[in-house]
Scaffold this motif. Structure first.
Motif, mmCIF file in Angstrom:
data_model
loop_
_atom_site.group_PDB
_atom_site.id
_atom_site.type_symbol
_atom_site.label_atom_id
_atom_site.label_comp_id
_atom_site.label_asym_id
_atom_site.label_seq_id
_atom_site.Cartn_x
_atom_site.Cartn_y
_atom_site.Cartn_z
ATOM 1 N N GLU A 210 -80.986 87.519 -26.875
ATOM 2 C CA GLU A 210 -81.138 86.083 -26.659
ATOM 3 C C GLU A 210 -82.301 85.540 -27.474
ATOM 4 O O GLU A 210 -82.300 84.374 -27.864
ATOM 5 C CB GLU A 210 -81.365 85.803 -25.171
ATOM 6 N N ASP A 238 -70.735 86.380 -24.562
ATOM 7 C CA ASP A 238 -71.551 85.216 -24.235
ATOM 8 C C ASP A 238 -72.539 84.891 -25.349
ATOM 9 O O ASP A 238 -72.797 83.714 -25.637
ATOM 10 C CB ASP A 238 -72.309 85.455 -22.925
ATOM 11 N N ARG A 242 -72.571 81.409 -28.410
ATOM 12 C CA ARG A 242 -73.684 80.505 -28.727
ATOM 13 C C ARG A 242 -73.893 80.348 -30.222
ATOM 14 O O ARG A 242 -74.757 79.576 -30.642
ATOM 15 C CB ARG A 242 -74.961 81.039 -28.083
ATOM 16 N N ARG A 311 -66.244 78.175 -24.684
ATOM 17 C CA ARG A 311 -66.694 79.095 -25.726
ATOM 18 C C ARG A 311 -66.413 78.566 -27.133
ATOM 19 O O ARG A 311 -66.618 79.276 -28.111
ATOM 20 C CB ARG A 311 -66.008 80.451 -25.537
ATOM 21 N N ARG A 355 -69.703 73.271 -19.754
ATOM 22 C CA ARG A 355 -70.223 74.632 -19.860
ATOM 23 C C ARG A 355 -70.563 74.989 -21.308
ATOM 24 O O ARG A 355 -71.500 75.738 -21.572
ATOM 25 C CB ARG A 355 -69.210 75.610 -19.258
ATOM 26 N N ARG A 359 -74.255 76.096 -22.637
ATOM 27 C CA ARG A 359 -74.418 77.342 -23.395
ATOM 28 C C ARG A 359 -74.983 77.063 -24.782
ATOM 29 O O ARG A 359 -75.822 77.826 -25.274
ATOM 30 C CB ARG A 359 -73.070 78.053 -23.503
ATOM 31 N N GLN A 360 -74.528 76.001 -25.429
ATOM 32 C CA GLN A 360 -74.958 75.695 -26.792
ATOM 33 C C GLN A 360 -76.205 74.819 -26.840
ATOM 34 O O GLN A 360 -76.666 74.458 -27.925
ATOM 35 C CB GLN A 360 -73.804 75.027 -27.549
ATOM 36 N N ARG A 361 -76.727 74.468 -25.667
ATOM 37 C CA ARG A 361 -77.935 73.645 -25.564
ATOM 38 C C ARG A 361 -77.793 72.358 -26.361
ATOM 39 O O ARG A 361 -78.681 71.957 -27.117
ATOM 40 C CB ARG A 361 -79.172 74.422 -26.039
ATOM 41 N N ASP A 384 -76.645 72.568 -14.609
ATOM 42 C CA ASP A 384 -76.731 73.235 -15.914
ATOM 43 C C ASP A 384 -76.920 72.219 -17.039
ATOM 44 O O ASP A 384 -77.667 72.462 -17.994
ATOM 45 C CB ASP A 384 -75.460 74.050 -16.181
#
Length: 493
Positions: A210, A238, A242, A311, A355, A359-361, A384
């Motif tokens: 990460e 996961d 990203r 995703r 989501r 995840r991708q900010r 989130d």
């Protein structure tokens, strides 16, 4: 035979078979032979220990000199009270405030503090920042406190030899440090032993990616998608989700485009979206982290659609439809030939996007989704999205969400994701929520969280509320902890 050896023999054979050896220091012992043997053995034990001298032991190196000053006496006394149990939940804030001020914990409080960190892993980074050099030195003398050596970094963690000889925790700490310092070197380190690592270790080590995640990690992560460990495959998928521009992203984009298309209106632009979940699940989907069975209480087909969208790079939709996120989110969603909007399809699509934004900010997509109130009932997803926003904006959006959410548990879920100190709109809505419950019981969980997160400057407002409602213990404790935090932070300025 020595006196000690004689006593051992008598104990082994029993005083009926072997008389108790005489001992000059106890000429008149108990009449019972067994009691006299025990008394004499106790005396011999003390004598042996008092006369023992360490052989070949090296003296412990002294603690290194400190460079940071101690916290003021008043702050040290308050830390003692916290460690003794008074408002113990504010300990992380005390430690962070001390570290920000460039001061350290007094030596006499370090043992109790390090003991707290042994039981509570979340405290360890804060302890490492405030314990000073003596804290790390002390941790090296006690196995139960060795976590501080790992958490605090330093030469022990940076040494490449740790990867070959260190404990699991030390190896993990070394890999995380290496990912922050040199991601490529960390990847090479893990690659060198990857086939020999047990599956649980491979999964733990892979989470270190990460830090410093980039396209350079793609090849390694693609290999991990074929790992025999289920958790390893999940983490690899996961992480790849990203990264835009990867083969993984292209596979997801291809699936997503088959699942979601736009119908054009008279003006030539997108008029509505049509959702068509995959008809079947295949090995490629499973390899890329899309499970056959949906984790939620929805049909598998809807679950596959949500997971694919979650995703897929969000730029897929802005580029394909030629619209900014807020306009894409505003498009109605239907299914097949149905012209009327389909609320279920809309929910599946928007949850997938939400989501993906988390995840991708992606703050632009998070902002658009929150403005459209597109995740009703899914409070965790809403929380989130709040995580993605900058601090001040997050507080304003959280305040608006708390106003809309009627369920107390849902409100608490949102508030729990917003770090303190709360001020402005979020402080106002929290205090208003507490005041609105005055006729009934004050929710203890909300009072406890507010005590930790509200800005201490709000203490006077809570004092007044507590005076208006005497006898409400959670509210009284909330006002008390705010005054405590106010004084605590003043001492550490």
């Amino acid at each position: 035979m020595s006196a000690w050896g004689e006593h051992v023999t008598a104990a082994l054979l029993g005083t009926r078979r072997r008389p108790v050896p005489p001992l000059e220091e106890i000429p008149d012992g108990p009449a019972d032979p067994a009691a006299r043997l025990l008394d004499q053995a106790a005396l011999l034990t003390v004598r042996r220990r008092a006369g023992w001298r360490p052989v070949g032991a090296e003296p412990t190196a002294p603690a290194p000199a400190e460079t940071a000053p101690l916290v003021p006496d008043a702050a040290a006394e308050r830390l003692r009270r916290i460690l003794a149990g008074e408002h113990a939940r504010v300990l992380p804030e005390w430690l962070e405030a001390a570290a920000r001020s460039g001061r350290r914990v007094p030596p006499h409080l370090l043992p109790d503090l390090l003991h707290k960190g042994r039981a509570d892993r979340a405290l360890r980074p804060s302890i490492a920042r405030a314990a000073g050099r003596r804290g790390v030195w002390l941790a090296m003398q006690h196995v139960d406190w060795a976590y501080l050596v790992v958490t605090g970094g330093g030469a022990e963690v940076e040494d490449p030899g740790v990867w070959s000889t260190g404990t699991r925790a030390e190896r993990e700490a070394h890999l995380r440090w290496s990912r922050a310092a040199d991601p490529a070197a960390a990847r090479a380190t893990l690659s060198s032993t990857w086939p020999r690592e047990p599956a649980p270790e491979r999964a733990r080590f892979l989470t270190a990616f990460e830090r410093g995640l980039s396209l350079a990690d793609e090849e390694f992560l693609e290999t991990a998608l074929d790992d025999r460990g289920l958790e390893v495959r999940r983490i690899a998928a996961d992480l790849l989700a990203r990264l835009p521009g990867t083969a993984y992203a292209r596979r997801m984009t291809e699936r997503a485009r088959a699942c979601l298309r736009a119908e054009t209106g008279p003006a030539g632009g997108p008029e509505r979206l049509v959702a068509a979940p995959p008809e079947r699940h295949d090995e490629g989907m499973l390899r890329d982290g899309i499970p056959y069975h949906a984790a939620e209480r929805v049909g598998n087909h809807a679950g596959w659609l949500r997971e694919i969208l979650a995703r897929t790079p969000l730029s897929t939709w802005t580029e394909r439809f030629g619209l900014p996120p807020e306009h894409v989110v505003a498009l109605p969603v239907g299914t097949g030939a149905r012209l009327a909007p389909d609320e279920h399809a809309r929910r599946d699509v928007h949850l997938g996007w939400a989501r993906a934004a988390a995840r991708q900010r992606d703050a632009a997509w998070a902002r658009a989704l929150l403005a459209g109130d597109v995740v009703p009932g899914d409070v965790r997803t809403l929380a989130d999205l709040l995580d993605v926003l900058p601090g001040a904006e997050r507080e304003d959006q959280a305040a608006e969400a708390v106003r809309r959410i009627e369920d107390p548990t849902g409100r608490l879920t949102v508030l729990d994701r917003v770090p303190g100190p709360w001020s402005g709109a979020l402080a106002d809505v929290t205090i208003t929520t507490l005041a609105d419950t005055a006729a009934g019981r004050f929710p203890a969980d909300l009072c406890r969280l507010a005590g930790e997160r509200l800005a201490p400057a709000t203490a006077s407002r809570l004092d007044e509320l507590a005076r208006r409602h005497p006898g409400h213990r959670p509210l009284t404790e909330l006002a008390d902890v705010l005054r405590f935090r106010h004084d605590m932070l003043e001492e550490l300025r």
